[in-house]
Design an enzyme around this catalytic site. Sequence first.
Site, PDB file in Angstrom:
ATOM      1  N   PRO A   1       0.800  -1.225   0.000  1.00  0.00           N
ATOM      2  CA  PRO A   1       0.000   0.000   0.000  1.00  0.00           C
ATOM      3  C   PRO A   1       0.839   1.284   0.000  1.00  0.00           C
ATOM      4  O   PRO A   1       2.009   1.258   0.358  1.00  0.00           O
ATOM      5  CB  PRO A   1      -0.811  -0.105   1.280  1.00  0.00           C
ATOM      6  CG  PRO A   1       0.013  -0.945   2.179  1.00  0.00           C
ATOM      7  CD  PRO A   1       0.808  -1.877   1.331  1.00  0.00           C
TER       8      PRO A   1
ATOM      9  N   THR B   1       6.092   4.619   4.559  1.00  0.00           N
ATOM     10  CA  THR B   1       6.064   4.464   6.021  1.00  0.00           C
ATOM     11  C   THR B   1       6.119   2.972   6.321  1.00  0.00           C
ATOM     12  O   THR B   1       6.035   2.142   5.413  1.00  0.00           O
ATOM     13  CB  THR B   1       4.774   5.046   6.632  1.00  0.00           C
ATOM     14  OG1 THR B   1       3.681   4.179   6.281  1.00  0.00           O
ATOM     15  CG2 THR B   1       4.490   6.454   6.117  1.00  0.00           C
ATOM     16  N   ASP B   2       6.223   2.621   7.609  1.00  0.00           N
ATOM     17  CA  ASP B   2       6.256   1.208   7.965  1.00  0.00           C
ATOM     18  C   ASP B   2       4.984   0.496   7.524  1.00  0.00           C
ATOM     19  O   ASP B   2       5.008  -0.639   7.072  1.00  0.00           O
ATOM     20  CB  ASP B   2       6.453   1.055   9.485  1.00  0.00           C
ATOM     21  CG  ASP B   2       7.866   1.450   9.896  1.00  0.00           C
ATOM     22  OD1 ASP B   2       8.748   1.499   8.992  1.00  0.00           O
ATOM     23  OD2 ASP B   2       8.085   1.743  11.074  1.00  0.00           O
ATOM     24  N   CYS B   3       3.840   1.181   7.642  1.00  0.00           N
ATOM     25  CA  CYS B   3       2.578   0.547   7.254  1.00  0.00           C
ATOM     26  C   CYS B   3       2.177   0.825   5.810  1.00  0.00           C
ATOM     27  O   CYS B   3       1.337   0.128   5.247  1.00  0.00           O
ATOM     28  CB  CYS B   3       1.463   0.923   8.225  1.00  0.00           C
ATOM     29  SG  CYS B   3       1.428   2.659   8.672  1.00  0.00           S
ATOM     30  N   TYR B   4       2.755   1.862   5.211  1.00  0.00           N
ATOM     31  CA  TYR B   4       2.506   2.184   3.782  1.00  0.00           C
ATOM     32  C   TYR B   4       3.869   2.338   3.091  1.00  0.00           C
ATOM     33  O   TYR B   4       4.317   3.456   2.836  1.00  0.00           O
ATOM     34  CB  TYR B   4       1.700   3.480   3.651  1.00  0.00           C
ATOM     35  CG  TYR B   4       0.279   3.384   4.164  1.00  0.00           C
ATOM     36  CD1 TYR B   4      -0.719   2.780   3.390  1.00  0.00           C
ATOM     37  CD2 TYR B   4      -0.063   3.897   5.414  1.00  0.00           C
ATOM     38  CE1 TYR B   4      -2.020   2.700   3.863  1.00  0.00           C
ATOM     39  CE2 TYR B   4      -1.368   3.812   5.897  1.00  0.00           C
ATOM     40  CZ  TYR B   4      -2.336   3.211   5.109  1.00  0.00           C
ATOM     41  OH  TYR B   4      -3.618   3.134   5.570  1.00  0.00           O
TER      42      TYR B   4
END
Lengths: 387, 136
Positions: A68, A128-131
Amino acid sequence: MTIKTYEEINRKIKAGEAVVLTAEEVSEMARSCSPEEIAERVDVVTTATFGAMCSSGAIINFGHTTPPIRMEKIRLNGVPCYEGLAAVDSYIGATACDPEKPEYGGAHVIQDLLEGKEIELEAWGKGTDCYPRKHIKTRITKDSVNEIFLFNPRNAYQNYNVAVNTTARLIHTYMGTLLPNLRNATYSTAGELSPLLNDPEFRTIGIGTRIFLGGAQGFVVWPGTQFNTSKPKNEFGIPVSNAATIAVIGNLKEMSPEFIQAAYFEKYGTSLFVGMGIPIPVLDADMARRVSIRNDQIETSVLDYGSPGTPKLGQVTYEQLRSGTIKVNGKKVRTAPVASLAKARQIASLLKKSIQEGAFEITCPVQMFPQHTSLKSLTETEGEKQP
Amino acid sequence: MIKRRFILNFPPDSGDKPLSYHLVRDYDIRINILKAEVFPGKRGSLLLEMQGTAANIEAGISYLTRHEVVCEPLEKRIRFQHEKCINCGNCTAVCFAGALTIGPPDWELQFDKSLCVVCELCVTACPLKLFEINFQ
């Protein structure tokens, strides 16, 4: 004395028995019928407008990719869209554009999507870590995205000014091209057919009102921006310049290109023609009197768009505007509309038919609009720095 | 007698010939120059209204053509995508020639190309960019 409720009118609509007229038809009827008689005989009056409404745009959710991306800069066919709504939500405004290509703006992206065309989406994120993803370039359509709905913060102005130009220079405005020395005058409201002029005190239009928006059913969701109920009114209770507005929402996927049209105004920028229709229930004689308003009873202000502060030069009726000439500063000036009355009439007729067929019910607002509102200007707290 | 408008495009070396004078004298055509752009040594364009008998106008056009002037009826140089028109009226605001009009009863745009004076204001005034006019 006739007093009808929303429920009674809706029962008639569902039974296919509602008497529906367009605002022009009821204005004609009022020449020979009293408000009481109209309230007795007519259940709903349809109003409509089709004009350029710059404060329009669409909220889009693009869907997530794997891996993502948190979209922090977004372009649709090169047009910038808002990047401050979570990872893959965005808002594309009708007037947004790449300054290098001012003729193709957000309005055109919206129209292209509505027509089923593919649009290039390019977005960037910092990762980012999640995106973790930093860039994506792909193509979308209105069917490939999760949601795309129009959310127009300021539409359907209750009355609007007439634009003229007293200077010696031709000027380009959102009211069209204004010839020098008062050679033309432009106006944009649908007059007696215009929605907010048929319910000037908002007795029936409020938050939650179901409307015709771009060919689909949409809703009034809030008073529009610059909502102003304090403008001077004439003897018929009609504000004589641009006053109230509405914020509206509707599903773009259900709309039709016939009632949404992108526009480019020379040396001004892009805008979106929006087709809108609002049904007004004839609850009583007072509402009957309101919807019976005629072009000769609706007045508006003539403003000089060529001079600083757009000074007012006069006041005219829509009957005069529609006659083809008005008088300004003692001079005969040719008039022209810049909004489509033909389209507005088409919408009013379509809405009338939908209601007659039981396919469109009227709604009692869940909350009425505020009263006694006025506008603030933007004050400059920092003085201009001297070089 | 008929009246028709033509766009005339002159080649670079035609500037020294009094062609319009011959239209009047030899073909008995009443001319009215509605628009002219002359760039000596390069090109020239005219919007010319001709009034005369059909035969004389035809002969006049042949005369111009023999002198390498491209001569086309005005209507052929105007392209308007009428099917996309939303009848907003913006073009009628600038059309002082009265070729583009809108009004009762139906408020749909009427375009009488024969009244056009090629001011080209409609080209930029149309918010949908539906007009193209080729003068040169």
